[in-house]
Design an enzyme around this catalytic site. Structure first.
Site, PDB file in Angstrom:
ATOM      1  N   HIS A 132      39.319  36.043  36.037  1.00  0.00           N
ATOM      2  CA  HIS A 132      38.251  36.574  35.193  1.00  0.00           C
ATOM      3  C   HIS A 132      38.719  37.815  34.430  1.00  0.00           C
ATOM      4  CE1 HIS A 132      33.976  38.417  34.949  1.00  0.00           C
ATOM      5  NE2 HIS A 132      34.150  37.562  33.962  1.00  0.00           N
ATOM      6  N   GLU A 152      40.470  33.967  31.790  1.00  0.00           N
ATOM      7  CA  GLU A 152      39.287  34.005  30.937  1.00  0.00           C
ATOM      8  C   GLU A 152      39.343  35.277  30.118  1.00  0.00           C
ATOM      9  OE1 GLU A 152      35.022  35.492  30.338  1.00  0.00           O
ATOM     10  OE2 GLU A 152      36.717  36.357  31.427  1.00  0.00           O
ATOM     11  N   ASP A 212      37.569  37.527  26.534  1.00  0.00           N
ATOM     12  CA  ASP A 212      36.377  37.710  25.699  1.00  0.00           C
ATOM     13  C   ASP A 212      36.801  38.063  24.282  1.00  0.00           C
ATOM     14  OD1 ASP A 212      34.326  37.656  27.955  1.00  0.00           O
ATOM     15  OD2 ASP A 212      35.686  39.235  28.620  1.00  0.00           O
ATOM     16  N   HIS A 266      35.168  42.780  26.600  1.00  0.00           N
ATOM     17  CA  HIS A 266      33.959  42.142  27.137  1.00  0.00           C
ATOM     18  C   HIS A 266      32.700  42.776  26.574  1.00  0.00           C
ATOM     19  CE1 HIS A 266      30.569  41.706  29.968  1.00  0.00           C
ATOM     20  NE2 HIS A 266      30.994  40.457  30.025  1.00  0.00           N
TER      21      HIS A 266
END
Length: 758
Positions: free
Chosen positions: A38, A65, A67, A80
């Site tokens: 993450h 992952e 953003d 993020h």
């Protein structure tokens, strides 16, 4: 390389087989295909940086992952939050800076000094670092075709479309990216479980379900039935978190702490045969989550603590055991299907938490001493600057017998069959066994036993109205703090322009001394002559900015959002929770000697505010609604109950019997909620009957302290009387979210009951 990593993970996951509740081991092994880091390895490195991605690769995660946002000059970068404040040394909205300006910021020092100098990476830089080494999951933070085309172009030029997963938040976005990146798999970040079908029909290959949604047992079978993959989010990677997720046979797992997840998998690889041994002995378990483990030096002693085993006898090392949350040992129940022996440590400190009820010795409960002063752990490892040890006891159980009634803190060191126990020095068969002790009177059971409503029988509406009026009088006398001075209200400063509305602060004083403040939010579209439907928002625990500004809070800036919809809005700040501190517990203690509480202040402030609202010339006094979540929900319910002019009420996160929810689940509530004088006549169902016949909306999510089931039980209890008094059964919604304000449900309710602003 990816096939090799997945194979290694499959081997590790196979060791979890004996702990799984559903699905065969083979199915579980084959199901897990992705371990996703993450925002990179975000527990080890600053999130969304190249350092975090390289660490994820090093730890053998299969995907990262990230953003994706757009800079002022159109460059794609990774961050993020919409604002720079949390993870950089910058301030304000990130997209208002150019990429050159963003590159000048430090994105690492906030995490640890050693990462000072880490920059905000571009999407292109991240893709190039990951290409050929690890899959990339794109969390798209923006919408629109121009943004989508820029993302797709960057992926084609700098990444590998086949190994780039597109996280989509709408069917339209999924369809757009299917054209732009036809080779890229898609993950559906669905807004709610009701969207599963639509995303699957759009060709999205994997669906994310939030763990909090999984109480609905139909969702996972539905995902599997539709032929799409299941993605679940974790965080810590610890056994107590991961094992329940694995029960649902996810295809993908996402965590912050990849290293801990891998350690968890490795530990279970070592524990495979041991878990099978426990399964052969144990018929069923109850209470807190129990996770199989082994006893050995440096093993974790409790699930929720970092305590380690330091020293224990050689003969107990390698033995199977159960781990559970420290402090929950008194709720552990284990029923055996074969003769078994449990070895445990008690009395490891003098607080009483490690001791049996009433200070009884383990022997009084059927346990026998195995070895004196031989176990040591990091939880209480020293006493008066010397190594501190606990004694180890054993207890023999027959088939069908249950282990229960132990202290909150005890340590399970081994659970073995009788034959294995006989090989352990100090064990003597037939000398121990669970002793039935006289149960202690349960004040909790007495306090939470079902009770009839504290409402008399009525023959007509006049009697009903008289009862309501008397209840309001008694409530005022018993529960509302009596300010004795002159109350005055005055505006503070100038209006603050918030774009779609103007915000004004008001101070309330008692004999010239400030007691609390509230805010008036006036929509820009407000007509000069006509009055407006009005919503009064009461805040829960936290700070007032959570209902005025912070959309990421559990209160979702609900006051601001109603103002944006065109409502005139009032928002009250809870005294004791002003910016910079939290003294509401102190206020609560000060007032209890006089029979009042912190809530007594809030009830008083609520009444002062409502008097002001109904005197406001811009308020349509026939169309005033009240709402709030948690403490704000209780304030909204009481506001409607004791102010008959309130037209509609949305109570969120806190409806049910206080006896049932607060007492049974008191560990989930702030103790300020034990309001003196509230029960029995002002329990929440009784309070709701003071609202009838006016419309009432109740919303309880699964993660609320008051469960949806408890809310439904109480609604069913009051529905006949609600209808007898001329109202309709209260509306109910159970949004699949965490403990948070469900704005959409409330807006729909108020649109129907007090109307939409014109």
């Amino acid at each position: 390389m990816r096939r090799h990593v997945c194979f290694v993970l499959a081997i590790c996951l196979s060791t979890l087989q004996s702990a799984l509740v559903s699905g065969s081991p083979a199915e579980t092994v084959q199901q897990v295909q992705q371990i996703i880091a993450h925002r990179g390895a975000s527990s080890d490195r600053p999130e969304n940086t190249l350092a975090a991605f390289r660490q994820a690769i090093k730890l053998k995660a299969t995907a990262v992952e990230i953003d994706v946002r757009t800079s002022k000059d159109g460059e794609l970068f990774l961050l993020h939050d919409a604002k720079l404040d949390r993870t950089t040394n910058g301030k304000g909205p990130a997209s208002e800076l150019t990429m050159s300006q963003l590159k000048q910021l430090d994105a690492g020092a906030w995490f640890k000094e050693e990462y000072r100098g880490e920059q905000i990476p571009t999407l292109a830089e991240a893709l190039e670092v990951c290409r050929g080494k690890i899959d990339v999951l794109l969390d798209l933070k923006e919408q629109g075709s121009a943004y989508a085309e820029a993302v797709a172009k960057t992926v084609r030029e700098h990444g590998d479309p086949q190994h780039t997963i597109v996280g989509v938040r709408s069917v339209e976005q999924a369809q757009l990216f299917r054209k732009l990146l036809p080779q890229s798999p898609q993950l559906g970040f669905i807004p709610g479980p009701q969207e599963i079908d639509a995303f699957a029909k759009a060709g999205v290959e994997t669906i994310r379900l939030w763990p909090r949604w999984l109480v609905d047992e139909s969702l996972v079978p539905k995902v599997h039935r539709l032929g799409v993959k299941l993605h679940l989010n974790g965080s810590t990677g610890k056994p107590e978190e991961i094992i329940p997720l694995l029960q649902h046979k996810p295809d993908w797992l996402l965590v912050d702490d990849v290293a801990t997840l891998m350690a968890t998998l490795k530990e279970h690889q070592q524990n495979g045969k041991i878990s099978a041994k426990l399964d052969q002995l144990i018929d069923k378990t109850g209470g807190p989550a129990l996770v199989p483990g082994i006893s050995r030096p440096n093993a974790v002693s409790f699930l929720n603590r970092d305590y380690k085993m330091l020293e224990l006898p050689q003969e107990l090392q390698g033995q199977p055991r159960y781990l559970f949350d420290g402090g929950s040992g008194n709720r552990v129940e284990i029923t055996f299907k074969k003769p078994a022996v449990v070895f445990a440590a008690f009395e490891y400190n003098n607080t009483g938490a490690w001791s049996f009820p009433q200070g009884r010795s383990p022997e009084d409960h059927g346990w026998q001493l195995l070895s004196k002063d031989v176990y040591r752990g990091s939880s209480n490892d020293r006493l008066k600057d010397k190594p501190h040890f606990a004694s180890i006891y054993f207890c023999e159980f027959n088939a069908g017998q249950t282990l229960s009634g132990l202290p909150p803190w005890w340590l399970c060191l081994a659970i073995t069959d009788l034959k294995s126990a006989k090989q352990i020095p100090g064990f003597k068969a037939g000398t121990s066994g669970p002793v039935k002790t006289q149960p202690t009177f349960s004040y909790e059971a007495e306090a939470t036993r079902p009770r009839p409503l504290q409402v008399p029988e009525f023959k007509n509406s006049q009697q009903w109205s008289q009862w309501q009026a008397e209840q309001r009088r008694v409530f005022q006398q018993q529960l509302v703090f009596p300010y004795r001075g002159k109350i005055e209200i005055a505006p503070v400063g100038e209006d603050v322009d918030r774009g779609t509305f103007r915000q004004r602060e008001f101070a309330v004083t008692n004999d010239g001394q400030r007691i609390f403040r509230f805010f008036r939010l006036t929509p820009r579209s407000a007509p000069h002559k006509n009055t407006l439907p009005t919503i009064v928002c009461f805040m829960g625990h936290g700070k007032v900015n959570q209902i005025l500004e912070d959309r990421n809070s559990y209160q979702h800036a609900c006051a601001a959002r109603f103002a944006e919809q065109g409502y005139l809005v009032y928002a009250m700040e809870n005294v004791g929770m002003e910016p910079g501190g939290d003294r509401h517990h102190e206020l609560d203690h000060l007032l209890r000697l006089d029979g009042y509480s912190w809530y007594g202040l809030l009830f008083a402030h609520q009444q002062i505010l409502l008097q002001h609202v109904f005197a406001d010339q811009s308020v349509n006094t026939k169309k005033v609604g009240v709402t709030g979540v948690s403490t704000g929900g209780l304030l909204a319910l009481s506001a409607a109950a004791f102010e008959p002019r309130v037209a509609a009420t949305s109570v969120q996160g806190i409806f049910g019997s206080m006896r049932v929810s607060f007492i049974r689940d008191r560990h989930r509530h702030c103790h300020c909620g034990a309001i003196p004088g509230l029960l029995p006549q002002f329990d929440l169902p009784e309070m709701a009957l003071l609202v009838t016949p006016r419309p009432l909306h109740i919303s309880n999510a699964v993660a609320d302290g008051f469960s949806p089931a408890e809310a439904k039980r109480c609604i069913k209890l009051i529905a006949p009387l609600y209808e007898q008094a001329g109202g309709e059964t209260p509306e109910f919604s159970a949004p699949p979210g965490r403990h948070e304000y469900a704005f959409d449900e409330a807006l729909k309710f108020f649109t129907k009951t007090i109307g939409k602003p014109e």
